[in-house]
Motif scaffolding. Sequence first.
Motif, PDB file in Angstrom:
ATOM      1  N   THR A  49       0.826  -1.204   0.000  1.00  0.00           N
ATOM      2  CA  THR A  49       0.000   0.000   0.000  1.00  0.00           C
ATOM      3  C   THR A  49       0.861   1.254   0.000  1.00  0.00           C
ATOM      4  N   VAL A  51      -5.854  10.139   2.660  1.00  0.00           N
ATOM      5  CA  VAL A  51      -6.523   9.870   3.933  1.00  0.00           C
ATOM      6  C   VAL A  51      -7.613   8.831   3.721  1.00  0.00           C
ATOM      7  N   MET A 110     -14.240  10.469   9.800  1.00  0.00           N
ATOM      8  CA  MET A 110     -13.394   9.458  10.446  1.00  0.00           C
ATOM      9  C   MET A 110     -13.588   9.472  11.950  1.00  0.00           C
ATOM     10  N   ILE A 122     -13.761  14.631   5.703  1.00  0.00           N
ATOM     11  CA  ILE A 122     -13.290  13.279   5.955  1.00  0.00           C
ATOM     12  C   ILE A 122     -12.776  13.146   7.380  1.00  0.00           C
ATOM     13  N   PHE A 130     -19.498   7.897   6.368  1.00  0.00           N
ATOM     14  CA  PHE A 130     -18.854   7.319   7.542  1.00  0.00           C
ATOM     15  C   PHE A 130     -19.818   7.066   8.690  1.00  0.00           C
ATOM     16  N   ASN A 149      -6.470   5.344   3.144  1.00  0.00           N
ATOM     17  CA  ASN A 149      -5.941   4.665   4.316  1.00  0.00           C
ATOM     18  C   ASN A 149      -7.005   4.313   5.335  1.00  0.00           C
ATOM     19  N   VAL A 150      -8.080   5.078   5.362  1.00  0.00           N
ATOM     20  CA  VAL A 150      -9.089   4.749   6.362  1.00  0.00           C
ATOM     21  C   VAL A 150     -10.219   3.940   5.764  1.00  0.00           C
ATOM     22  N   GLN A 159       1.152   3.967  -3.046  1.00  0.00           N
ATOM     23  CA  GLN A 159       0.841   5.381  -2.888  1.00  0.00           C
ATOM     24  C   GLN A 159       1.958   6.245  -3.427  1.00  0.00           C
ATOM     25  N   ALA A 182      -3.928   7.251   8.519  1.00  0.00           N
ATOM     26  CA  ALA A 182      -4.826   8.257   7.970  1.00  0.00           C
ATOM     27  C   ALA A 182      -4.948   9.436   8.932  1.00  0.00           C
ATOM     28  N   ALA A 183      -5.043   9.133  10.229  1.00  0.00           N
ATOM     29  CA  ALA A 183      -5.168  10.203  11.212  1.00  0.00           C
ATOM     30  C   ALA A 183      -3.910  11.067  11.215  1.00  0.00           C
TER      31      ALA A 183
END
Lengths: 391, 307, 270
Positions: A382, B267, C121, C117, C217, B270-271, A386, B280-281
């Motif tokens: 991954t 982001v 999240m 986002i 989400f 990744n999440v 990226q 992501a965070a």
Amino acid sequence: MKRYMRAAAVLFAVGLIATACSTKKAATPGSTLPTTIGPTEGSLKLIAWQGYTEKGWVQPFETQTGCKVEIHYSDTSDDMVAQMRQGGGTVWDGVSASGDATNRLITAGNVAEINPAMFPAFSNGDIMDLLKAPAHNTVNGHHYGVPYMWGGNLLMYNTQKVKPAPTSWDITWETNSPYKKKIVAYDSPIFIADAALYLKAHKPALGITNPYELTSMQLDAAIALLAQQHPMVGKYWALASDEIDGFNNGSLVVGTSWPYNFNQLLTAKKPVAAIIPSEGATGWADTWMMSSHAQHPNCMLKWMQYTLDPNVQAKVAEFYGASPSVKSACPILVGLVGTKTANDAIHCADANVLSQLALWQTPVAACGDNRGNTCEDYSTWTTRWQQVRGS
Amino acid sequence: MTVATPEVEQPLATARKAGARHRVSAFLHRHRGVRLGLVLGPPMGWMLVVYLGALALLFLSAFWRQDPLTGLIQRHWNIDNFRQLWHLSVYRTIAIRTIGIAAAVAAIDIVLALPIAYYAARIAGPRGKTALLLAVVMPLWSSYLVRVYAWRVILAPNGMLDWTTSHLHIGTFNFGFSNWSVLIVFCYLWLPYVILPIFASLERVPPSLIEASGDLGAKWRTTLRRVILPLALPGIVAGSIFAFALTLGDYIVPSLAGNTQFLGNVVYQNVGVANNVPFAAAYALVPVVIMGLYLLGARKLKAFEAL
Amino acid sequence: MRTGPEPRSVRISMRIGVGLVLAFLFIPLVVIVLYAFNKSIAQSWPISTFSTKWFSVAWHNSDVRSALWTSVKAGAGAMTIALTLGSLAAFAIHRFKFFGRETVSFLLVLPLALPGIVTGMALNAFINFGGSAFGLSFGLLTIIIGHATFCIVVVYNNVIARLRRTAGSLVEASMDLGADGWQTFRYVTLPNLRTALLAGGLLAFALSFDEIIVTNFTSGSEITLPKWIFNNLRLPNARPQVNVVAFAVVLISLIPVYFAQRLSMRGDEA
């Protein structure tokens, strides 16, 4: 303000302690497997690949069982895994998972073991031998799902604009390709395996045998190939409609495709063809799996039984363009689309073709051969992906 | 001795109820803290529990790790995510690309918004004003996704734009899936959100000030530059917040209209895709810090009153 | 047309600018309407045949109706919560002086200013955690919670702007005449705020109605209209229906938005 800050700090601390202490219960597979299906719950929530759950065969199921079906379309296996884990596995009842999602779900206890005795196709030899207990959905004799469709990631090209008709993937990888900026690639880290597959044929010195088991050096080579391809790619498609629209308006003319995309363009009478080139192709064999915390388990089991029916598998194969897992679906499919399409395009239940496809599987550190644990795992894939994609 | 007859009882009952209400009212009037708590408590409680608490927990997880095979989050404290973000140059590239386009969108939208905001605020009559505002707001009611797809059709090779320009013999743009398309779509989507605050603050400029400026001998252009625009600055900054912030975190437009990765895409991948919430965070902290700084600057310029 | 200090040339060029910007704003809407009448599924240009068949297809599609209804419910819920909390916050800031006053408006704008986002999240992690801790599950309630969080600030802004413009003397006069807090609120403050609440509430509803990122989400398996649109825009067969639905929503919302605008503008002039 001080009052509020204190309250916030308390809440914060409580939250921290609670998250640190809470553990999710993992379902223990194999303990008590039901042998009969109970009363249906009236609702079924599925995660599926686009094209797997069309009204043509979903509506009869709804009428038969009274289970109203709701679908979430996923574009990548990663999204399927993420969705199956929402709400501790209570949001979605089942998923049509490919091999690069199944083992992750099994290892984390997200999917429930099923009793093959509930599905006659397992015992009466109807399911293709290769798909009866494959490593991607059967672990230590425990079955975690029923097989659905399988197929390859084909090389699709515009027959009017791509001449001569290609026989190799090289026009999508090599820098002398005449189709720069009109090439389409799949937008997921698993596409690295396609690069590895190409290198397996064209750079045998790298020693790549399984495109999903790559050492660091082999992964570097695959990434270099992808970086070479990057400026030539017109669109990395994640939504099927990206590729379909691109072929429709002529901005994309060649690249990797699912049978679904190909079939959609054929139905719209566009000049396209799709082949498995000389280097072979990556592919997928999908399994319907049930969440270990499914809210509607009986409806899900009924769905699994329904999808093993040869009539249903033939209908799906006709629409989607992929091959059924159940052999008795092939005569029905021939009746629907003709012998040529069923055998040459769809390769209905053809074990030879299936064994040659490099089916999607999750890359893990354990190479599975004498190289030990030196292979790169999916999180490395991954990150490296990226790097290519984001540049 | 008076007997409580029904006719008397009614006003007595209301008087008693009114008395209770008066007592509560008087109590609240005397105890400012309780009043403040009752009024400020619910909204702040909501923000703290639902939003800030969740945010804090999320950014805390940036210091945790995700197990590669099972995908479950291991609560070991480490800064691996940040190290990875720092060392791999691609994340810098993506961040700079996103910030650059966000800034461009904000600038272009302000330029596009000024004529229409000024016209609606200071030139149009009441009916014209209503009509203009309605026209600006109406596109917002047709779904954001549908509008993005409409632009895909317009900007596609041999799509509406190229067809029109080739018929007018201007040549073709061939935008297709590219950063240009992403820029155009972003500028389009946020334009109404930029027009409205600028309109509001232009409307608030007192006409007496403009008259006074004229009386003091300034031509209109000077008045515009030295009186109107500075007074409208809060609205302009407020509008720019919308354009910048909405562009900074969006992942849908780049994936539908473009072909490169933006901050939001990384982001989201990744999440929502790799389920690697800690990473992501960590990357999501970038836009958060940027917006935090931007908002602090905007507060200095009094933009919050113009939002 | 008001006469102002702007020279005529500026006025004319501004009118041209307004025309161009309006054209820019409406071109995609024109495209949507055109493709709602496009007979074929493939969205290529130019359109060969027109037809109204997709209107009846969309009308008979039960998924559309249930998605629309879910969105209306979510919007109404988010709007109600936002109206309550936003007004309360506006009152607190306007009437009281306390430590940390400026940070409140900063805090309230965060859900809008930070990327969707991030909000999504954070709420998703919160709901997943809340699911294992106290049985919170994804559904309409979590959608409303997510939407209300970023809608609070739009109501807050409208209400506090109006409060700042209302003379404080009115409240004092009301108190002098013997009204208690509740009566003052009901008979003096509230009528003044009506149009601000209307404008804020409508904007909150609009934001919630069209929201997709945070909803992805927080919704679990609930389908709101934007989710339905996203699911179907990706299916070539279903795209014409989506254009029909988008067109219909614009038409239907024309009337309430127009009236809300008229009312709020009249309130502004008061």
